[in-house]
Write a protein that holds these residues in place. Structure first.
Motif, PDB file in Angstrom:
ATOM      1  N   GLU A 273       0.829  -1.215   0.000  1.00  0.00           N
ATOM      2  CA  GLU A 273       0.000   0.000   0.000  1.00  0.00           C
ATOM      3  C   GLU A 273       0.859   1.259   0.000  1.00  0.00           C
ATOM      4  OE1 GLU A 273      -2.796  -0.180   3.163  1.00  0.00           O
ATOM      5  OE2 GLU A 273      -3.759  -1.998   2.460  1.00  0.00           O
ATOM      6  N   ALA A 274       1.801   1.280  -0.928  1.00  0.00           N
ATOM      7  CA  ALA A 274       2.720   2.417  -1.042  1.00  0.00           C
ATOM      8  C   ALA A 274       2.331   3.260  -2.255  1.00  0.00           C
ATOM      9  CB  ALA A 274       4.158   1.914  -1.200  1.00  0.00           C
ATOM     10  N   PRO A 275       2.666   4.551  -2.256  1.00  0.00           N
ATOM     11  CA  PRO A 275       2.451   5.358  -3.473  1.00  0.00           C
ATOM     12  C   PRO A 275       3.366   4.878  -4.590  1.00  0.00           C
ATOM     13  CG  PRO A 275       3.667   6.601  -1.808  1.00  0.00           C
ATOM     14  CD  PRO A 275       3.222   5.334  -1.150  1.00  0.00           C
ATOM     15  N   LEU A 276       2.854   4.799  -5.805  1.00  0.00           N
ATOM     16  CA  LEU A 276       3.625   4.364  -6.967  1.00  0.00           C
ATOM     17  C   LEU A 276       3.969   5.589  -7.796  1.00  0.00           C
ATOM     18  CD1 LEU A 276       1.539   1.219  -7.978  1.00  0.00           C
ATOM     19  CD2 LEU A 276       3.381   1.412  -6.296  1.00  0.00           C
ATOM     20  N   TYR A 277       5.215   5.653  -8.298  1.00  0.00           N
ATOM     21  CA  TYR A 277       5.724   6.849  -8.962  1.00  0.00           C
ATOM     22  C   TYR A 277       6.114   6.559 -10.406  1.00  0.00           C
ATOM     23  CZ  TYR A 277       6.181   8.775  -4.250  1.00  0.00           C
ATOM     24  OH  TYR A 277       5.939   9.220  -2.981  1.00  0.00           O
ATOM     25  N   THR A 278       5.995   7.578 -11.241  1.00  0.00           N
ATOM     26  CA  THR A 278       6.580   7.604 -12.573  1.00  0.00           C
ATOM     27  C   THR A 278       7.230   8.969 -12.747  1.00  0.00           C
ATOM     28  OG1 THR A 278       4.987   6.063 -13.543  1.00  0.00           O
ATOM     29  CG2 THR A 278       6.147   7.523 -15.053  1.00  0.00           C
ATOM     30  N   ALA A 279       8.543   8.968 -13.004  1.00  0.00           N
ATOM     31  CA  ALA A 279       9.292  10.227 -13.164  1.00  0.00           C
ATOM     32  C   ALA A 279       9.099  11.154 -11.968  1.00  0.00           C
ATOM     33  CB  ALA A 279       8.890  10.933 -14.450  1.00  0.00           C
ATOM     34  N   GLY A 280       9.057  10.593 -10.758  1.00  0.00           N
ATOM     35  CA  GLY A 280       8.954  11.382  -9.546  1.00  0.00           C
ATOM     36  C   GLY A 280       7.557  11.840  -9.203  1.00  0.00           C
ATOM     37  N   LYS A 281       6.528  11.461 -10.003  1.00  0.00           N
ATOM     38  CA  LYS A 281       5.158  11.875  -9.734  1.00  0.00           C
ATOM     39  C   LYS A 281       4.319  10.658  -9.343  1.00  0.00           C
ATOM     40  CE  LYS A 281       5.255  15.810 -12.931  1.00  0.00           C
ATOM     41  NZ  LYS A 281       4.607  16.443 -14.109  1.00  0.00           N
ATOM     42  N   VAL A 282       3.424  10.853  -8.386  1.00  0.00           N
ATOM     43  CA  VAL A 282       2.561   9.763  -7.936  1.00  0.00           C
ATOM     44  C   VAL A 282       1.552   9.428  -9.027  1.00  0.00           C
ATOM     45  CG1 VAL A 282       0.864   9.055  -6.226  1.00  0.00           C
ATOM     46  CG2 VAL A 282       2.827  10.424  -5.531  1.00  0.00           C
ATOM     47  N   VAL A 283       1.431   8.114  -9.370  1.00  0.00           N
ATOM     48  CA  VAL A 283       0.487   7.673 -10.399  1.00  0.00           C
ATOM     49  C   VAL A 283      -0.497   6.637  -9.872  1.00  0.00           C
ATOM     50  CG1 VAL A 283       2.054   8.173 -12.305  1.00  0.00           C
ATOM     51  CG2 VAL A 283       2.151   5.939 -11.211  1.00  0.00           C
ATOM     52  N   GLY A 284      -0.351   6.187  -8.626  1.00  0.00           N
ATOM     53  CA  GLY A 284      -1.265   5.192  -8.100  1.00  0.00           C
ATOM     54  C   GLY A 284      -0.770   4.652  -6.772  1.00  0.00           C
ATOM     55  N   GLN A 285      -1.417   3.553  -6.324  1.00  0.00           N
ATOM     56  CA  GLN A 285      -1.028   2.922  -5.062  1.00  0.00           C
ATOM     57  C   GLN A 285      -0.994   1.412  -5.257  1.00  0.00           C
ATOM     58  OE1 GLN A 285      -3.818   2.951  -1.727  1.00  0.00           O
ATOM     59  NE2 GLN A 285      -2.171   3.513  -0.339  1.00  0.00           N
ATOM     60  N   GLY A 286      -0.038   0.759  -4.618  1.00  0.00           N
ATOM     61  CA  GLY A 286       0.105  -0.693  -4.682  1.00  0.00           C
ATOM     62  C   GLY A 286       1.318  -1.100  -3.870  1.00  0.00           C
ATOM     63  N   TRP A 287       1.895  -2.252  -4.190  1.00  0.00           N
ATOM     64  CA  TRP A 287       3.129  -2.616  -3.494  1.00  0.00           C
ATOM     65  C   TRP A 287       4.318  -2.092  -4.288  1.00  0.00           C
ATOM     66  CZ3 TRP A 287       6.721  -5.356  -6.129  1.00  0.00           C
ATOM     67  CH2 TRP A 287       6.327  -6.240  -7.129  1.00  0.00           C
ATOM     68  N   ASN A 288       5.360  -1.755  -3.556  1.00  0.00           N
ATOM     69  CA  ASN A 288       6.567  -1.187  -4.157  1.00  0.00           C
ATOM     70  C   ASN A 288       7.760  -1.942  -3.568  1.00  0.00           C
ATOM     71  OD1 ASN A 288       8.358   0.412  -5.492  1.00  0.00           O
ATOM     72  ND2 ASN A 288       7.486   2.349  -4.800  1.00  0.00           N
ATOM     73  N   GLY A 289       8.643  -2.435  -4.433  1.00  0.00           N
ATOM     74  CA  GLY A 289       9.757  -3.242  -3.960  1.00  0.00           C
ATOM     75  C   GLY A 289      11.109  -2.719  -4.385  1.00  0.00           C
ATOM     76  N   MET A 290      12.134  -3.022  -3.591  1.00  0.00           N
ATOM     77  CA  MET A 290      13.519  -2.646  -3.885  1.00  0.00           C
ATOM     78  C   MET A 290      14.385  -3.903  -3.794  1.00  0.00           C
ATOM     79  SD  MET A 290      16.134  -0.201  -1.697  1.00  0.00           S
ATOM     80  CE  MET A 290      15.642   1.397  -2.337  1.00  0.00           C
ATOM     81  N   LEU A 291      14.936  -4.341  -4.943  1.00  0.00           N
ATOM     82  CA  LEU A 291      15.863  -5.467  -5.002  1.00  0.00           C
ATOM     83  C   LEU A 291      17.272  -4.888  -5.014  1.00  0.00           C
ATOM     84  CD1 LEU A 291      16.412  -8.502  -5.291  1.00  0.00           C
ATOM     85  CD2 LEU A 291      16.226  -8.202  -7.777  1.00  0.00           C
ATOM     86  N   ILE A 292      17.973  -4.961  -3.875  1.00  0.00           N
ATOM     87  CA  ILE A 292      19.244  -4.266  -3.691  1.00  0.00           C
ATOM     88  C   ILE A 292      20.382  -5.091  -4.284  1.00  0.00           C
ATOM     89  CG2 ILE A 292      20.819  -3.266  -1.998  1.00  0.00           C
ATOM     90  CD1 ILE A 292      18.439  -3.034  -0.095  1.00  0.00           C
ATOM     91  N   LEU A 293      21.238  -4.433  -5.060  1.00  0.00           N
ATOM     92  CA  LEU A 293      22.442  -5.053  -5.613  1.00  0.00           C
ATOM     93  C   LEU A 293      23.626  -4.625  -4.754  1.00  0.00           C
ATOM     94  CD1 LEU A 293      21.768  -4.303  -9.394  1.00  0.00           C
ATOM     95  CD2 LEU A 293      20.964  -6.222  -8.016  1.00  0.00           C
ATOM     96  N   ARG A 294      24.470  -5.595  -4.388  1.00  0.00           N
ATOM     97  CA  ARG A 294      25.569  -5.305  -3.462  1.00  0.00           C
ATOM     98  C   ARG A 294      26.892  -5.819  -3.997  1.00  0.00           C
ATOM     99  NH1 ARG A 294      23.737  -3.406   1.320  1.00  0.00           N
ATOM    100  NH2 ARG A 294      21.559  -3.827   1.890  1.00  0.00           N
ATOM    101  N   GLU A 295      27.938  -5.090  -3.618  1.00  0.00           N
ATOM    102  CA  GLU A 295      29.318  -5.551  -3.814  1.00  0.00           C
ATOM    103  C   GLU A 295      29.870  -5.812  -2.415  1.00  0.00           C
ATOM    104  OE1 GLU A 295      33.440  -4.234  -6.095  1.00  0.00           O
ATOM    105  OE2 GLU A 295      31.779  -2.819  -5.922  1.00  0.00           O
ATOM    106  N   GLY A 296      29.889  -7.070  -2.035  1.00  0.00           N
ATOM    107  CA  GLY A 296      30.142  -7.393  -0.643  1.00  0.00           C
ATOM    108  C   GLY A 296      28.911  -7.000   0.157  1.00  0.00           C
ATOM    109  N   ASP A 297      29.105  -6.150   1.164  1.00  0.00           N
ATOM    110  CA  ASP A 297      27.952  -5.652   1.920  1.00  0.00           C
ATOM    111  C   ASP A 297      27.612  -4.208   1.562  1.00  0.00           C
ATOM    112  OD1 ASP A 297      30.137  -4.397   2.949  1.00  0.00           O
ATOM    113  OD2 ASP A 297      29.762  -4.899   5.042  1.00  0.00           O
ATOM    114  N   LYS A 298      28.268  -3.668   0.537  1.00  0.00           N
ATOM    115  CA  LYS A 298      28.040  -2.282   0.129  1.00  0.00           C
ATOM    116  C   LYS A 298      27.011  -2.228  -0.993  1.00  0.00           C
ATOM    117  CE  LYS A 298      30.972  -0.148  -2.484  1.00  0.00           C
ATOM    118  NZ  LYS A 298      32.167   0.546  -3.020  1.00  0.00           N
ATOM    119  N   ALA A 299      25.940  -1.446  -0.793  1.00  0.00           N
ATOM    120  CA  ALA A 299      24.906  -1.291  -1.821  1.00  0.00           C
ATOM    121  C   ALA A 299      25.453  -0.466  -2.978  1.00  0.00           C
ATOM    122  CB  ALA A 299      23.673  -0.626  -1.230  1.00  0.00           C
ATOM    123  N   ILE A 300      25.216  -0.926  -4.210  1.00  0.00           N
ATOM    124  CA  ILE A 300      25.698  -0.223  -5.398  1.00  0.00           C
ATOM    125  C   ILE A 300      24.559   0.214  -6.308  1.00  0.00           C
ATOM    126  CG2 ILE A 300      27.992  -1.260  -5.432  1.00  0.00           C
ATOM    127  CD1 ILE A 300      26.963  -3.389  -7.272  1.00  0.00           C
ATOM    128  N   GLY A 301      23.360  -0.278  -6.039  1.00  0.00           N
ATOM    129  CA  GLY A 301      22.198   0.084  -6.844  1.00  0.00           C
ATOM    130  C   GLY A 301      21.038  -0.829  -6.491  1.00  0.00           C
TER     131      GLY A 301
END
Length: 706
Positions: A273-301
């Motif tokens: 139930e998070a706000p969903l964005y396109t180009a920094g503007k809210v366009v709706g509501q739903g689930w929003n996820g972040m799949l973190i890429l790491r080099e060791g334990d350091k986040a890179i993207g």
């Protein structure tokens, strides 16, 4: 409504709201109450608003708690109770405005509901109790039936939902096995991209088209700058688009995302139930996820995902699939980035060669190193062939930002790392677990390195210093080799740019003196010209400025017809103003009027000119009769609204102005200015003759605004 008709209508209703409306209509006929309300659990609920109401219903705040204790002893079968029989000594008529009644519609503990009938017509009460109110017990029964039917429907729905979830769980387990196979297939397809940019795009499309998620975007993280930027993403129609132009502050993320990036162990975060964005503007509501890429334990993207298009929920099996995919994608990204960094070193020579000065070369070198080589901080110091000093150019502050360090200059120190760099030119000298300095002050501990650059004859020309103050990342052998190759490229570009700069300085020195003298003369002439055409008191134009404007119009080579407007402004009784208040105050008033008139010139070519002691003129080019009229009246109103006191004026107690204006169509080089001026002047005199403080048009020769 007859009792029989009401009973029939009530029996067919299957909704509480419709039943309440039917009941309110019936009560309005038989009791004429001022207000009727249905409340749920009034003795314990913090919500004092009725479920349904009609008319003006008094707030439950006026009821004492003892009243609800008294009412709770009755049952639905007791029917409608007059509040007058309450035993808690509550004077309800004073609070409710008249005789009122209460009835329990539903006595179920979880759904205890009351009907409150307030301030009834006393003429209707005896007749209503003679037989019209007994039917309300059937209403209470119907109310409870509707509640029971709804609860049963909910229970059936919950049972069906549980069964559906169980069936979905079985299907999802089977799907998970297939998806894990798919993850490895997709990773194999992504393992050898042409470039990092191609990997960004392919990863986004794989998450969306192959793994089955609605939308995805590949974000790159810059922890040193505390920001992140886009690569490729998905628009609202599910199509791939470029996000390279986007950059955001990391603090714009949800707090849970920021914590996960710093955690070192969490690779997937999903917010429901998070706000969903396109180009920094809210366009709706739903689930929003972040799949973190790491080099060791350091986040890179990370890969950001949502369910904007299908609005499907994310399952636990999908989360496990994403974690596996994220681990494989991180390895692919790191390997490809290392390969591309080597190619970037070769391209650094091209980038540095485009700079025109030694300062630009040094700045570009610092920027390239911290953006592409994985170096936290880097600084370039110039030196002479004897290596007796170190002169700062550009470097990186303790926040990781590129800053001008040309203020720094010191003698070559006897620090071990400097000595090591001088003894092994063009090699990377380094120390581990040592103090890190900035402006001669210790700002942290970590590794620090220094490389002395030399020219073709092995004479020193510069030093580059680097450290890991920000990320504390290790100084690997690969990074040392990257710095060494980069230093070699920088040394070659620096010595060539220094030679070009010396030659350019010799030529510029000869030209600068001539340019300086010429510029001084031009500036003096420009100042004299401006002063000669300016009224010294009001800072408006004078008659010479007016002559210049007319000369410029006459020299315009355009043959089309255009409308010219002329506005004349004359301050009313200004001679009297000077006699009463003195010429000093008169000058102050003229300055104030000058400031007002200056605000009414809307274009660069428009200039208000002072053509008399208290007379001013504005020539409009390319205007219309309507615009000239509005401008003239606006000027008059602003002078009056300034409220400059003029107590002895026969027109007003504040300083006012009379305005005359005229319009004419003509070609630029065929304007009869004198004729236009005479028309506006006649209009001005008519404004004065008509009583002053008004604007008059020469085209109508009548007062347009009082």
């Amino acid at each position: 409504m007859p009792v029989k008709a009401f009973t029939k209508q009530m029996s067919a209703i299957r909704d509480h709201r419709l039943l309440a409306e039917c009941l309110f209509g019936y009560l309005a006929q038989i009791l004429c109450p001022k207000g009727v309300g249905i409340f749920t659990n009034p003795s314990s609920s913090t919500n004092q608003s009725p479920l349904f109401s009609s008319g003006v219903v008094s707030s439950l705040d006026v009821y004492p708690n003892t009243f609800w204790q008294w009412v709770s002893q009755f049952d639905t079968a007791d029917g409608v109770l007059p509040m007058a029989i309450n035993t808690c000594q509550w004077e309800h008529i004073e609070k409710l405005g008249g005789e009122s009644f209460i009835m329990m519609l539903d006595n179920a503990p979880a759904s205890q509901t009351y009907l409150v009938i307030q301030n009834c017509d006393p003429r209707k009460i005896s007749q209503a109790f003679a037989g019209h109110l007994d039917v309300l017990q059937l209403t209470a029964f119907r109310w409870q039936c509707i509640r029971a039917e709804k609860n049963a429907a909910i229970e059936i729905k919950n049972r069906d939902t549980r069964e559906a979830l169980y069936l979905d769980e079985i299907k999802l387990r089977e799907l998970f096995v297939e998806n894990m196979k798919l993850v490895h297939e997709v990773a194999l397809e992504l393992s050898n991209p042409e470039s990092l940019d191609a990997l960004y795009k392919a990863a986004v499309e794989a998450v969306r088209d192959r793994l089955g998620f609605d939308r995805a975007v590949f974000m790159l993280l810059d922890m040193k700058k505390r920001c992140f930027s886009g690569t490729y993403g998905t628009d609202e129609d599910g199509k791939t688009n470029s996000e390279h132009h986007t950059q955001y502050d990391i603090h714009q993320l949800e707090e849970e995302y920021i914590e996960a990036l710093s955690d070192g162990k969490r690779n997937l975060v999903v917010i429901e139930e998070a706000p969903l964005y396109t180009a920094g503007k809210v366009v709706g509501q739903g689930w929003n996820g972040m799949l973190i890429l790491r080099e060791g334990d350091k986040a890179i993207g990370w890969i950001a995902m949502d369910n904007y298009i299908q609005r499907s929920p994310i399952t636990g099996y999908q989360k496990q699939m994403l974690k596996s995919f994220g681990s494989l994608l991180s390895q692919i990204y790191i390997r490809k980035r290392q390969e591309q960094n080597i190619r970037m070193l070769h391209s650094s020579m091209v980038e540095l060669s485009r700079c025109d000065s030694v300062s630009d070369v040094c700045k570009s070198a610092v920027s390239f190193a911290i953006q592409h080589l994985g170096i936290d901080r880097l600084a370039v110091f110039l030196t002479n062939k004897d290596c007796t000093y170190m002169q700062g150019t550009w470097g990186t502050n303790i926040q990781g930002n590129i800053v001008d360090e040309s203020y720094y200059r010191s003698e070559t120190t006897n620090r071990e790392i400097v000595t090591a760099a001088r003894s092994t030119p063009n090699q990377v000298a380094f120390e581990e677990s040592v103090p890190i300095y900035h402006d001669c002050n210790i700002v942290g501990f970590g590794w620090t390195s220094m490389t002395m650059l030399t020219n073709n004859t092995q004479e020193p020309i510069a030093f580059i210093a680097a450290d890991n103050l920000l990320t504390r990342s290790p100084l690997t052998s690969q990074l040392r080799e990257v710095i060494r190759i980069f230093a070699s490229s920088l040394a070659e570009v620096l010595q060539r740019t220094q030679a070009q700069e010396e030659l350019r300085k010799l030529n510029e020195t000869l030209e600068q003196e001539v340019k300086k003298r010429t510029l001084q003369l031009e500036m003096a002439n420009e100042q004299l010209d401006v002063i000669s055409k300016m009224d010294p008191l009001t800072r408006l134009g004078n008659r010479r400025k007016l002559a210049q404007v007319l000369d410029e119009l006459g020299g315009t080579q355009q043959s089309s017809m255009i409308t010219f407007g002329l506005i004349l402004v004359d301050l009313d009784h200004f001679g009297l103003y000077n006699n009463v208040y003195g010429h000093t105050e008169g000058d102050v008033a003229l300055k104030t009027v000058g400031n007002i008139l200056r605000k009414h010139t809307y274009h660069e070519g428009e200039t208000f000119c002072r053509v008399g002691g208290e007379e001013f003129m504005l020539l409009l080019v390319g205007t219309s009769d309507k615009e000239t009229k509005l401008r003239a009246e606006g000027i008059r109103q602003c002078i009056e609204n300034a409220k400059i006191p003029h107590q002895d004026s026969s027109t007003s107690k504040v300083l006012t102005a009379s305005v005359g204006y005229a319009s004419v169509k003509a070609q630029y080089n065929d304007l009869d200015f004198d004729g236009l001026y005479r028309k506006a002047d006649k209009a001005l005199y008519q404004a004065k003759d008509a009583g002053r403080n008004q604007s008059v048009s020469a085209n109508t020769m009548k007062v347009t605004v009082e």
